[in-house]
Scaffold this active site. Structure first.
Site, PDB file in Angstrom:
ATOM      1  N   SER A  57       0.820  -1.221   0.000  1.00 21.69           N
ATOM      2  CA  SER A  57       0.000   0.000   0.000  1.00 21.69           C
ATOM      3  C   SER A  57       0.847   1.262   0.000  1.00 21.69           C
ATOM      4  O   SER A  57       0.497   2.273  -0.622  1.00 21.69           O
ATOM      5  CB  SER A  57      -0.917   0.010   1.224  1.00 21.69           C
ATOM      6  OG  SER A  57      -1.814  -1.071   1.197  1.00 21.69           O
ATOM      7  N   HIS A  75      12.594  47.147  23.253  1.00 19.55           N
ATOM      8  CA  HIS A  75      11.649  46.987  24.369  1.00 19.55           C
ATOM      9  C   HIS A  75      10.340  47.730  24.083  1.00 19.55           C
ATOM     10  O   HIS A  75       9.587  48.043  24.998  1.00 19.55           O
ATOM     11  CB  HIS A  75      12.258  47.491  25.691  1.00 19.55           C
ATOM     12  CG  HIS A  75      13.631  46.983  25.952  1.00 19.55           C
ATOM     13  ND1 HIS A  75      13.873  45.779  26.587  1.00 19.55           N
ATOM     14  CD2 HIS A  75      14.842  47.487  25.632  1.00 19.55           C
ATOM     15  CE1 HIS A  75      15.183  45.586  26.663  1.00 19.55           C
ATOM     16  NE2 HIS A  75      15.792  46.606  26.085  1.00 19.55           N
ATOM     17  N   SER A  97     -14.777  48.318  11.379  1.00 16.23           N
ATOM     18  CA  SER A  97     -15.497  47.917  12.586  1.00 16.23           C
ATOM     19  C   SER A  97     -16.979  48.147  12.381  1.00 16.23           C
ATOM     20  O   SER A  97     -17.384  49.165  11.813  1.00 16.23           O
ATOM     21  CB  SER A  97     -15.003  48.723  13.797  1.00 16.23           C
ATOM     22  OG  SER A  97     -15.872  48.567  14.902  1.00 16.23           O
ATOM     23  N   ARG A 105       7.175  -0.024  10.992  1.00 16.92           N
ATOM     24  CA  ARG A 105       6.060   0.889  10.756  1.00 16.92           C
ATOM     25  C   ARG A 105       4.887   0.558  11.664  1.00 16.92           C
ATOM     26  O   ARG A 105       4.639  -0.592  11.975  1.00 16.92           O
ATOM     27  CB  ARG A 105       5.599   0.762   9.290  1.00 16.92           C
ATOM     28  CG  ARG A 105       4.590   1.771   8.786  1.00 16.92           C
ATOM     29  CD  ARG A 105       3.128   1.405   8.951  1.00 16.92           C
ATOM     30  NE  ARG A 105       2.327   2.595   8.669  1.00 16.92           N
ATOM     31  CZ  ARG A 105       1.759   2.837   7.499  1.00 16.92           C
ATOM     32  NH1 ARG A 105       1.832   1.951   6.547  1.00 16.92           N
ATOM     33  NH2 ARG A 105       1.075   3.949   7.316  1.00 16.92           N
ATOM     34  N   ARG A 155      -2.947  12.630   7.389  1.00 12.88           N
ATOM     35  CA  ARG A 155      -4.002  13.089   6.471  1.00 12.88           C
ATOM     36  C   ARG A 155      -4.405  14.528   6.781  1.00 12.88           C
ATOM     37  O   ARG A 155      -4.891  15.252   5.904  1.00 12.88           O
ATOM     38  CB  ARG A 155      -5.240  12.197   6.577  1.00 12.88           C
ATOM     39  CG  ARG A 155      -5.102  10.801   6.008  1.00 12.88           C
ATOM     40  CD  ARG A 155      -6.365   9.998   6.295  1.00 12.88           C
ATOM     41  NE  ARG A 155      -6.193   8.578   6.017  1.00 12.88           N
ATOM     42  CZ  ARG A 155      -6.503   7.989   4.874  1.00 12.88           C
ATOM     43  NH1 ARG A 155      -7.001   8.710   3.883  1.00 12.88           N
ATOM     44  NH2 ARG A 155      -6.314   6.695   4.711  1.00 12.88           N
TER      45      ARG A 155
END
Length: 482
Positions: free
Chosen positions: A110, A157, A287, A327, A336
C-alpha cells in the site's frame, strides 16, 4: 450549490472553503491523490514490462486510458466493504481495466502508492510555495529600496531608541524571509522518492518476481523513480519512508510561520502608531460599531494562521517518535490532516502577505512628528560635543542638559505637552555658541548611521540574486477575495 444544499449542512475546512489558492487546494485533493495512484501503478507496470515480466502493451494502454475516469462512488463502496483504501482503489481501477486487472499493483504494498504520492504532493507543494515566497520578498525589497533613507524611530523593548530607516527595518523582515527561502528550497531538494521497496523495505516481493535478479530489482526502482520525476530514491526504508522527512518539511513551514507572525505583528504595531498601514479598500469596513477604524485585518489574519502553522509541526515530531520498528499505522490519520493543512496554511499566509506588501502605505509626516518628539533627547550627546568644541566644559554642559532634559520630560509626561527641550536650549544663554548649529545637529538623517548603505548592499548581494530563478514568475498580483 444553493444555500439549502448538502454543502452547508456539514463542516467545511476554512483553509479550503475560505482561504487557500485553487492550485494548493488541488494539490491535496482526492482527484490528484487517486489519479497519482493510478499513474504510479502505470509506472510500475511499464518498468516491470521493460524488465521482462509478462505485461502487454494493451494492458498498459488500457490503464493509461482510464487514469482520470475514477468512479469515486464505487471506490467508497469498496472501501466500506474492504476497510482498506488502497485495495478499494485497486478494485475500482481493475473494474474499468479488466484486461490489466491481474497486473495492477503487482508486487507492491500500500505504501508504494500512499507514501510515494505523499512525497509527490510535498514536492509539488513546495513548488507552489517557492514562487509565492519569492514574490513577497520581491515586493518587500522594492519597499525597502524606496524607503532606504527615510529616518524613523527605532524601538527596543517597544520604547523609542536610536533612529533607523523605514527601509532598514524592512530589511530585518527580508533577512528572515531569505532564510526561509533557502530553507524551503533545501527541504524541497532533499525530498526523494520512496520508490519500489515492498512491505518492509527489503524488496523481497520484487526479488521473487525477478527470480532472484538483484540488478533487475535495482533497475526497477530506478526506472519508476525517474518516471515519477525524481532524481533519487531513498536507498533504505521500512514499510514507509522515514517520517523525519515530514518533520523537515513541516519544520521549515513552521519557521516561515514565525517569520510572517513577526512581520505582521510589527505592521500591526506601526499601524497603531499611524506610521504604516496595510492596504485598505475603498469600501472596506474596519469595525461594525466604530466606522472610523482602519483595522490591520490582513496582518491579523496572517498572525492567526501563522500560529496554526507553527503548531502543526508538533504532529510529525510526535508521529516520527512513535513509529515502531518497520512501521505502525498510527501515523496515517494524523498525516491526512497535518501535511495538507501545513501547506494550505503556508499558501494562505504567503498570498495574504504578498497582498499586504504590494500595498503598504507609509505616512512620512507622522513618522517625522514622532521623531521630533524624541530626537531632542537623543541629540543631547551631540549638543555636549558641539559645546566642548566651542570651548565649553563637558561636565558643566552635561549638568545643564540634564536639568533641561528633566524639565522637558516633566512637560511631556506630567502635562501631556510636546517635547520643548530644544526651545529650552535656545532660551539658555549658555548655549549661545552653538545656536547656529542646531539645525544640522538635529538633522534626523545624521542619526541613522549606515542604514541606507546597509539596505543597498543587502538587497544587491543577498536578496536580488536569490530571486533570479523566479524572475519569470514575478508579475502575478494578489487580489484577496475576503
Amino acid at each position: 450549490m444553493d444555500a439549502t444544499g448538502d454543502e452547508f449542512t456539514k463542516y467545511r475546512s476554512p483553509l479550503v472553503s475560505r482561504y487557500a489558492s485553487k492550485e494548493m487546494a488541488y494539490n491535496f485533493s482526492d482527484r490528484k491523490k487517486f489519479t497519482t495512484w493510478r499513474k504510479l501503478w502505470i509506472y510500475l507496470a511499464k518498468a516491470e514490462q521493460d524488465l521482462g515480466l509478462p505485461i502487454t502493451n494493451a494492458q498498459v494502454a488500457e490503464m493509461e486510458s482510464h487514469v482520470d475516469s475514477i468512479d469515486f462512488a464505487m471506490a467508497a463502496e469498496e472501501e466500506k466493504k474492504l476497510r482498506h483504501d488502497v485495495m478499494a482503489h485497486v478494485h475500482t481501477f481493475a473494474h474499468c481495466c479488466p484486461s490489466a486487472a491481474p497486473i495492477i499493483h503487482l508486487g507492491a504494498t500500500s505504501c508504494y502508492v500512499g507514501d510515494n504520492t505523499d512525497l509527490i504532493m510535498l514536492r509539488d507543494g513546495f513548488d507552489i510555495l517557492l514562487p509565492k515566497l519569492a514574490r513577497v520578498i520581491d515586493r518587500l525589497a522594492n519597499f525597502a529600496e524606496k524607503y532606504a533613507d527615510l529616518p524613523t524611530l527605532g524601538f527596543t523593548h517597544y520604547q523609542p531608541a536610536q533612529l533607523t530607516t523605514v527601509g532598514k527595518r524592512a530589511c530585518l523582515w527580508l533577512q528572515d524571509l531569505t532564510m526561509d527561502m533557502r530553507n524551503l528550497q533545501r527541504a524541497h531538494d532533499d525530498i526523494r522518492f520512496r520508490g519500489v521497496k515492498g512491505t518492509t523495505g527489503t524488496q523481497a516481493s520484487f526479488l521473487q518476481l525477478f527470480q532472484g535478479d538483484h540488478d533487475k530489482v535495482e533497475e526497477l526502482d530506478k526506472k519508476v523513480t525517474e518516471m515519477a520525476g525524481f532524481k533519487k530514491a531513498y536507498l533504505v526504508t521500512g514499510q514507509t519512508y522515514s517520517r523525519k522527512v515530514d518533520i523537515d518539511s513541516l519544520n521549515v513551514l513552521a519557521s516561515m510561520g514565525a517569520t510572517v507572525h513577526k512581520i505582521c505583528t510589527d505592521i500591526r504595531l506601526l499601524a497603531n502608531l499611524k506610521e504604516i498601514e496595510e492596504p485598505f479598500e475603498k469600501e472596506q469596513i474596519g469595525s461594525s460599531a466604530m466606522p472610523y477604524k482602519r483595522n490591520p485585518m490582513r496582518a491579523e489574519r496572517c498572525c492567526s494562521l501563522a500560529r496554526h502553522l507553527m503548531a502543526l509541526v508538533f504532529d510529525p515530531l510526535q508521529t516520527s517518535a512513535v513509529q515502531w520498528l518497520e512501521r505502525t499505522l498510527d501515523d496515517s490519520a494524523n498525516r491526512r490532516i497535518s501535511l495538507p493543512e501545513s501547506f494550505l496554511t503556508a499558501d494562505i499566509i504567503l498570498s495574504t502577505l504578498q497582498n499586504i506588501t504590494e500595498g503598504l502605505v507609509v505616512y512620512p509626516k507622522v513618522i517625522e512628528r514622532h521623531i521630533r518628539h524624541e530626537l531632542p533627547f537623543m541629540a543631547t550627546e551631540n549638543l555636549i560635543m558641539a559645546m566642548v568644541k566651542a570651548g565649553g566644559n563637558r561636565q558643566d554642559c552635561h549638568e545643564k542638559i540634564r536639568v533641561l532634559s528633566q524639565q522637558a520630560a516633566a512637560v511631556v509626561k506630567q502635562e501631556g505637552g510636546d517635547n520643548d527641550l530644544l526651545a529650552r536650549v535656545q532660551a539658555d544663554p549658555y548655549f549661545t555658541p552653538i545656536l547656529g548649529q542646531l539645525d544640522s545637529l538635529l538633522d534626523p538623517k545624521t542619526f541613522v548611521g549606515r542604514a541606507p548603505q546597509q539596505v543597498t548592499r543587502f538587497l544587491a548581494e543577498e536578496v536580488r540574486p536569490l530571486l533570479e530563478p523566479y524572475k519569470n514568475k514575478m508579475d502575478l498580483k494578489i487580489e484577496l477575495e475576503l
